[in-house]
Design a protein around this motif. Structure first.
Motif, PDB file in Angstrom:
ATOM      1  N   PRO A  16       6.462  -5.662 -14.968  1.00 49.37           N
ATOM      2  CA  PRO A  16       7.875  -5.442 -14.666  1.00 49.37           C
ATOM      3  C   PRO A  16       8.491  -6.566 -13.844  1.00 49.37           C
ATOM      4  N   ILE A  17       9.709  -6.909 -14.194  1.00 49.70           N
ATOM      5  CA  ILE A  17      10.509  -7.842 -13.414  1.00 49.70           C
ATOM      6  C   ILE A  17      11.088  -7.072 -12.226  1.00 49.70           C
ATOM      7  N   SER A  18      11.403  -5.818 -12.487  1.00 48.58           N
ATOM      8  CA  SER A  18      11.881  -4.909 -11.454  1.00 48.58           C
ATOM      9  C   SER A  18      11.275  -3.534 -11.739  1.00 48.58           C
ATOM     10  N   LEU A  19      10.841  -2.858 -10.675  1.00 50.23           N
ATOM     11  CA  LEU A  19      10.256  -1.522 -10.817  1.00 50.23           C
ATOM     12  C   LEU A  19      10.667  -0.678  -9.628  1.00 50.23           C
ATOM     13  N   GLU A  20      11.266   0.469  -9.928  1.00 54.25           N
ATOM     14  CA  GLU A  20      11.630   1.431  -8.897  1.00 54.25           C
ATOM     15  C   GLU A  20      11.025   2.767  -9.302  1.00 54.25           C
ATOM     16  N   VAL A  21      10.213   3.339  -8.441  1.00 49.92           N
ATOM     17  CA  VAL A  21       9.630   4.656  -8.658  1.00 49.92           C
ATOM     18  C   VAL A  21      10.153   5.551  -7.545  1.00 49.92           C
ATOM     19  N   VAL A  22      10.829   6.632  -7.937  1.00 44.41           N
ATOM     20  CA  VAL A  22      11.444   7.534  -6.973  1.00 44.41           C
ATOM     21  C   VAL A  22      10.825   8.913  -7.107  1.00 44.41           C
ATOM     22  N   ASN A  23      10.293   9.433  -6.010  1.00 43.82           N
ATOM     23  CA  ASN A  23       9.761  10.793  -5.987  1.00 43.82           C
ATOM     24  C   ASN A  23      10.947  11.730  -5.790  1.00 43.82           C
ATOM     25  N   GLU A  24      11.311  12.460  -6.846  1.00 39.66           N
ATOM     26  CA  GLU A  24      12.453  13.369  -6.805  1.00 39.66           C
ATOM     27  C   GLU A  24      12.020  14.827  -6.642  1.00 39.66           C
ATOM     28  N   VAL A  41      11.479   6.696 -12.967  1.00 43.36           N
ATOM     29  CA  VAL A  41      11.040   5.316 -13.064  1.00 43.36           C
ATOM     30  C   VAL A  41      12.175   4.498 -13.665  1.00 43.36           C
ATOM     31  N   VAL A  42      12.546   3.435 -12.964  1.00 41.63           N
ATOM     32  CA  VAL A  42      13.492   2.459 -13.491  1.00 41.63           C
ATOM     33  C   VAL A  42      12.692   1.173 -13.608  1.00 41.63           C
ATOM     34  N   ILE A  43      12.448   0.763 -14.847  1.00 41.41           N
ATOM     35  CA  ILE A  43      11.591  -0.396 -15.086  1.00 41.41           C
ATOM     36  C   ILE A  43      12.308  -1.402 -15.977  1.00 41.41           C
ATOM     37  N   VAL A  44      12.243  -2.652 -15.569  1.00 40.98           N
ATOM     38  CA  VAL A  44      12.843  -3.753 -16.311  1.00 40.98           C
ATOM     39  C   VAL A  44      11.706  -4.696 -16.690  1.00 40.98           C
ATOM     40  N   GLY A  71      -1.190  19.767 -13.234  1.00 45.10           N
ATOM     41  CA  GLY A  71      -1.583  19.584 -11.845  1.00 45.10           C
ATOM     42  C   GLY A  71      -1.230  18.233 -11.266  1.00 45.10           C
ATOM     43  N   LYS A  72      -0.649  17.369 -12.084  1.00 43.03           N
ATOM     44  CA  LYS A  72      -0.250  16.046 -11.587  1.00 43.03           C
ATOM     45  C   LYS A  72       1.262  15.917 -11.738  1.00 43.03           C
ATOM     46  N   ILE A  73       1.744  14.950 -12.500  1.00 42.90           N
ATOM     47  CA  ILE A  73       3.185  14.755 -12.655  1.00 42.90           C
ATOM     48  C   ILE A  73       3.718  15.728 -13.701  1.00 42.90           C
ATOM     49  N   HIS A  74       4.675  16.544 -13.268  1.00 42.73           N
ATOM     50  CA  HIS A  74       5.277  17.552 -14.139  1.00 42.73           C
ATOM     51  C   HIS A  74       6.412  16.969 -14.980  1.00 42.73           C
ATOM     52  N   ALA A  75       7.213  16.080 -14.365  1.00 44.97           N
ATOM     53  CA  ALA A  75       8.372  15.521 -15.057  1.00 44.97           C
ATOM     54  C   ALA A  75       8.538  14.050 -14.688  1.00 44.97           C
ATOM     55  N   LEU A  76       8.857  13.246 -15.714  1.00 44.06           N
ATOM     56  CA  LEU A  76       9.048  11.817 -15.506  1.00 44.06           C
ATOM     57  C   LEU A  76      10.312  11.374 -16.237  1.00 44.06           C
ATOM     58  N   ALA A  77      11.330  10.992 -15.469  1.00 45.73           N
ATOM     59  CA  ALA A  77      12.556  10.434 -16.044  1.00 45.73           C
ATOM     60  C   ALA A  77      12.342   8.930 -16.167  1.00 45.73           C
ATOM     61  N   ILE A  78      12.579   8.403 -17.360  1.00 48.11           N
ATOM     62  CA  ILE A  78      12.314   6.983 -17.615  1.00 48.11           C
ATOM     63  C   ILE A  78      13.605   6.260 -17.977  1.00 48.11           C
ATOM     64  N   HIS A  79      13.854   5.166 -17.274  1.00 50.80           N
ATOM     65  CA  HIS A  79      14.955   4.261 -17.585  1.00 50.80           C
ATOM     66  C   HIS A  79      14.297   2.904 -17.804  1.00 50.80           C
ATOM     67  N   ALA A  80      14.166   2.505 -19.058  1.00 48.91           N
ATOM     68  CA  ALA A  80      13.440   1.279 -19.417  1.00 48.91           C
ATOM     69  C   ALA A  80      14.402   0.262 -20.024  1.00 48.91           C
ATOM     70  N   PHE A  81      14.481  -0.912 -19.390  1.00 54.37           N
ATOM     71  CA  PHE A  81      15.449  -1.922 -19.792  1.00 54.37           C
ATOM     72  C   PHE A  81      14.801  -3.288 -19.996  1.00 54.37           C
ATOM     73  N   LEU A  82      15.446  -4.076 -20.834  1.00 50.66           N
ATOM     74  CA  LEU A  82      15.186  -5.507 -20.890  1.00 50.66           C
ATOM     75  C   LEU A  82      15.999  -6.145 -19.760  1.00 50.66           C
ATOM     76  N   PRO A  83      15.612  -7.303 -19.286  1.00 55.76           N
ATOM     77  CA  PRO A  83      16.397  -7.956 -18.232  1.00 55.76           C
ATOM     78  C   PRO A  83      17.871  -8.128 -18.612  1.00 55.76           C
ATOM     79  N   SER A  84      18.146  -8.437 -19.858  1.00 55.81           N
ATOM     80  CA  SER A  84      19.529  -8.648 -20.302  1.00 55.81           C
ATOM     81  C   SER A  84      20.345  -7.357 -20.327  1.00 55.81           C
ATOM     82  N   GLU A  85      19.700  -6.202 -20.301  1.00 52.96           N
ATOM     83  CA  GLU A  85      20.382  -4.905 -20.345  1.00 52.96           C
ATOM     84  C   GLU A  85      20.571  -4.285 -18.960  1.00 52.96           C
ATOM     85  N   TRP A  86      19.876  -4.781 -17.979  1.00 51.14           N
ATOM     86  CA  TRP A  86      19.727  -4.129 -16.696  1.00 51.14           C
ATOM     87  C   TRP A  86      20.986  -4.080 -15.840  1.00 51.14           C
TER      88      TRP A  86
END
Length: 103
Positions: A16-24, A41-44, A71-86
């Motif tokens: 990732p060029i940019s990675l943000e993981v937020v525990n919601e 997850v916001v990943i570029v 028993g681990k991650i129940h839900a994962l919101a994914i925002h996946a971008f190319l650098p040009s889309e970010w």
């Protein structure tokens, strides 16, 4: 190691060029201090080049492996971008219908 930290480490395989993981988790029903169940997850990454949205999500799921199991991650919101889309993307999350109500 926390689930959040494991998630961050596993997503490094996507360079990732940019990675943000937020525990919601705190915004969802059944929350208690220390619970890790809902993440955003916001990943570029250039690794998404030429991929449709569903294929990008599949790459993220593949990288996370068994973290998305009972028993681990129940839900994962994914925002996946190319650098040009970010630039300027809104990645805010909606409120959960079962979120704890604060008077």
């Amino acid at each position: 190691m926390s689930l959040e930290q494991e998630l961050i480490e596993r997503l490094q395989v996507l360079s990732p060029i940019s990675l943000e993981v937020v525990n919601e988790s705190s915004g969802h029903g059944g929350y208690f201090p220390g619970k890790e169940s809902h993440f955003k997850v916001v990943i570029v990454s250039e690794s998404f080049d030429g991929l449709r949205l569903v294929q990008r999500h599949q790459k993220v799921y593949s990288a996370t492996g068994d973290l998305l199991s009972a028993g681990k991650i129940h839900a994962l919101a994914i925002h996946a971008f190319l650098p040009s889309e970010w630039a300027g993307q809104d990645t805010s999350s909606p409120e959960c219908a079962h979120a704890p109500k604060i008077p």
